[in-house]
Design a protein around this motif. Structure first.
Motif, short mmCIF file in Angstrom:
data_model
loop_
_atom_site.label_atom_id
_atom_site.label_comp_id
_atom_site.label_asym_id
_atom_site.label_seq_id
_atom_site.Cartn_x
_atom_site.Cartn_y
_atom_site.Cartn_z
N LEU A 7 4.66 -10.71 -21.67
CA LEU A 7 5.66 -10.56 -20.60
C LEU A 7 5.23 -11.31 -19.35
N VAL A 8 3.95 -11.18 -18.98
CA VAL A 8 3.43 -11.87 -17.79
C VAL A 8 3.53 -13.38 -17.97
N ALA A 9 3.15 -13.86 -19.17
CA ALA A 9 3.22 -15.30 -19.44
C ALA A 9 4.66 -15.79 -19.33
N GLY A 10 5.60 -14.99 -19.83
CA GLY A 10 7.01 -15.37 -19.73
C GLY A 10 7.47 -15.42 -18.28
N MET A 11 7.02 -14.47 -17.47
CA MET A 11 7.39 -14.47 -16.05
C MET A 11 6.84 -15.70 -15.34
N GLU A 12 5.61 -16.10 -15.70
CA GLU A 12 5.02 -17.27 -15.07
C GLU A 12 5.75 -18.55 -15.45
N ARG A 13 6.23 -18.62 -16.70
CA ARG A 13 6.96 -19.81 -17.13
C ARG A 13 8.32 -19.92 -16.46
N HIS A 14 8.90 -18.78 -16.12
CA HIS A 14 10.26 -18.76 -15.56
C HIS A 14 10.26 -18.12 -14.17
N GLN A 15 9.33 -18.57 -13.33
CA GLN A 15 9.16 -17.93 -12.02
C GLN A 15 10.41 -18.00 -11.16
N VAL A 16 11.06 -19.15 -11.14
CA VAL A 16 12.24 -19.30 -10.28
C VAL A 16 13.32 -18.31 -10.69
N ALA A 17 13.57 -18.20 -11.99
CA ALA A 17 14.58 -17.26 -12.48
C ALA A 17 14.18 -15.82 -12.14
N LEU A 51 0.33 -8.78 -2.06
CA LEU A 51 0.68 -10.14 -2.50
C LEU A 51 -0.26 -11.17 -1.86
N LEU A 52 -0.51 -11.05 -0.56
CA LEU A 52 -1.38 -12.00 0.11
C LEU A 52 -2.83 -11.86 -0.34
N TYR A 53 -3.25 -10.64 -0.64
CA TYR A 53 -4.59 -10.43 -1.18
C TYR A 53 -4.77 -11.20 -2.49
N VAL A 54 -3.80 -11.07 -3.39
CA VAL A 54 -3.87 -11.78 -4.67
C VAL A 54 -3.79 -13.29 -4.45
N THR A 55 -3.00 -13.72 -3.46
CA THR A 55 -2.91 -15.14 -3.14
C THR A 55 -4.25 -15.67 -2.65
N ALA A 202 -7.66 -10.39 -14.18
CA ALA A 202 -6.52 -9.49 -14.36
C ALA A 202 -5.60 -9.53 -13.15
N LEU A 203 -6.19 -9.58 -11.95
CA LEU A 203 -5.37 -9.62 -10.74
C LEU A 203 -4.62 -10.94 -10.61
N GLY A 204 -5.19 -12.00 -11.19
CA GLY A 204 -4.55 -13.31 -11.09
C GLY A 204 -3.17 -13.35 -11.72
N VAL A 205 -2.95 -12.53 -12.75
CA VAL A 205 -1.64 -12.54 -13.41
C VAL A 205 -0.62 -11.66 -12.68
N ALA A 206 -1.07 -11.01 -11.60
CA ALA A 206 -0.16 -10.13 -10.86
C ALA A 206 0.66 -10.86 -9.81
N MET A 207 0.41 -12.16 -9.61
CA MET A 207 1.08 -12.90 -8.55
C MET A 207 2.59 -12.87 -8.67
N VAL A 208 3.11 -13.22 -9.83
CA VAL A 208 4.56 -13.29 -10.02
C VAL A 208 5.20 -11.90 -9.90
N PRO A 209 4.67 -10.87 -10.60
CA PRO A 209 5.27 -9.54 -10.43
C PRO A 209 5.24 -9.05 -8.98
N LEU A 210 4.14 -9.33 -8.25
CA LEU A 210 4.06 -8.89 -6.86
C LEU A 210 5.07 -9.64 -5.98
N MET A 211 5.23 -10.93 -6.22
CA MET A 211 6.22 -11.69 -5.46
C MET A 211 7.62 -11.15 -5.73
N ALA A 212 7.92 -10.87 -7.00
CA ALA A 212 9.23 -10.32 -7.35
C ALA A 212 9.44 -8.96 -6.70
#
Length: 324
Positions: A7-17, A51-55, A202-212
């Motif tokens: 699911l995380v990989a799919g979110m990263e591939r389709h971040q704009v959507a 979000l900024l912490y993960v960034t 593990a925290l690195g994959v949280a970027m997209v969910p946190l932004m959303a």
């Protein structure tokens, strides 16, 4: 691969959507449950700090030092964000509706460069997203230091009657100092312990969910306020669209002035065009009740910008093609 990692990989591939979907979901939540708005406002700072912490976690301290040595790129980013943008905003300012709260909201958002999803959109357009990521803490610090001065230049003495220093100090501590310090401590832990390394991964994959989650929370908290000020807010939409149109050639001009490689130039175009609505929103929310529309004006810029970024991802590579 586990279902969650897929699911995380799919979110990263389709971040704009994912981000567009988060904005739409936030609008639906705001319309369906307007009473939840005040509670969601209190959640903005914590989710944004996370979000900024993960960034910041993606930027090793050594990489930040190296970014200071990328003199031409850093100089171009600072010039486009803190020289070119204020001049463009000054040209637009005289044509804005004559409402102090609305003007203050526009100034807050347009004078602050983005530090989060600009990295995503720049990367999608073939820009130097890693170099932009390394410059993120510096851009965030610079805007917090310069924004009060810019506001004073535009609004003059009336600014003192409206804006207090407290929210700026709080934003700096909560959104910059604490997340950056925690990120560096986590990096040190990761360098010393395998469990720390696994935690960082593990925290690195949280970027997209946190932004959303941040986009959903922000929009859902502000949509209920649109009932009273829809016409006023709609009046600033053309200015936001015009800003995006103007900043594309301005960013290209700055990139060429500093003789940047195409990938670096594309990153400079994106940092000049994208604005920091998420970080300045807490400042807008801290304004007196008479200036409540300023927060809605700030969020409106995000809605316009996300649409504009879809266009930018296709247009910027044509403006700055890779050299053969």
């Amino acid at each position: 691969m586990s279902p969650s990692s897929g699911l995380v990989a799919g979110m990263e591939r389709h971040q704009v959507a994912v981000y567009v979907g988060a904005l739409a979901a936030g609008a639906l939540v705001g319309l369906a449950a307007p009473d939840a708005g005040p509670g969601l406002e209190h959640a903005i700072n914590p989710v944004l700090a996370a979000l900024l912490y993960v960034t910041f976690l993606q930027v090793p301290a050594a990489e930040l030092v190296r970014s200071l040595r990328a003199g031409r790129f850093l100089a171009a980013a600072l010039v486009v964000d803190f020289v070119a943008v204020p001049l463009v905003v000054a040209a637009m300012f005289v044509f804005l509706p004559d409402d102090r709260a609305l003007r203050l909201g526009v100034l807050l958002v347009l004078l602050a460069p983005c530090v989060d999803y600009v990295i995503v959109f720049s990367g999608l357009a073939g820009g130097s997203s890693q170099r932009l990521l390394a410059a993120t803490p510096l851009l965030l610090l610079a805007q917090m230091l310069l924004l009060p001065g810019f506001l004073f230049l535009f609004l003059g003495s009336e600014l003192a009657d409206v804006v207090e220093a407290g929210p700026f100090v709080e934003a700096f501590v909560v959104l910059i100092a604490i997340p950056l310090a925690l990120a560096w401590l986590t990096q040190a832990w990761a360098a010393a312990r395998p469990v720390g390394r696994r935690t960082v991964d593990a925290l690195g994959v949280a970027m997209v969910p946190l932004m959303a989650a941040t986009l959903l929370t922000v929009v859902a908290s502000q949509v209920p306020k649109l009932d009273e000020s829809l016409a006023d807010v709609a009046a600033v939409v053309p200015f936001y669209a015009l800003f995006l149109v103007v900043m594309a050639p301005v960013g290209v001009g700055v990139a060429r002035l500093f003789r940047l490689a195409p990938a670096d130039g594309r990153a400079v175009v994106f940092t000049g065009a994208t604005r920091n609505s998420l970080v300045v929103l807490p400042l807008a929310l801290a304004l007196p009740d008479a200036f409540a529309i300023a927060a809605v004006v700030v969020v409106t810029q995000t809605l316009v910008e996300v649409v504009g970024m879809v266009v930018y991802v296709r247009a910027v590579p044509r403006l700055l093609p890779l050299r053969r």
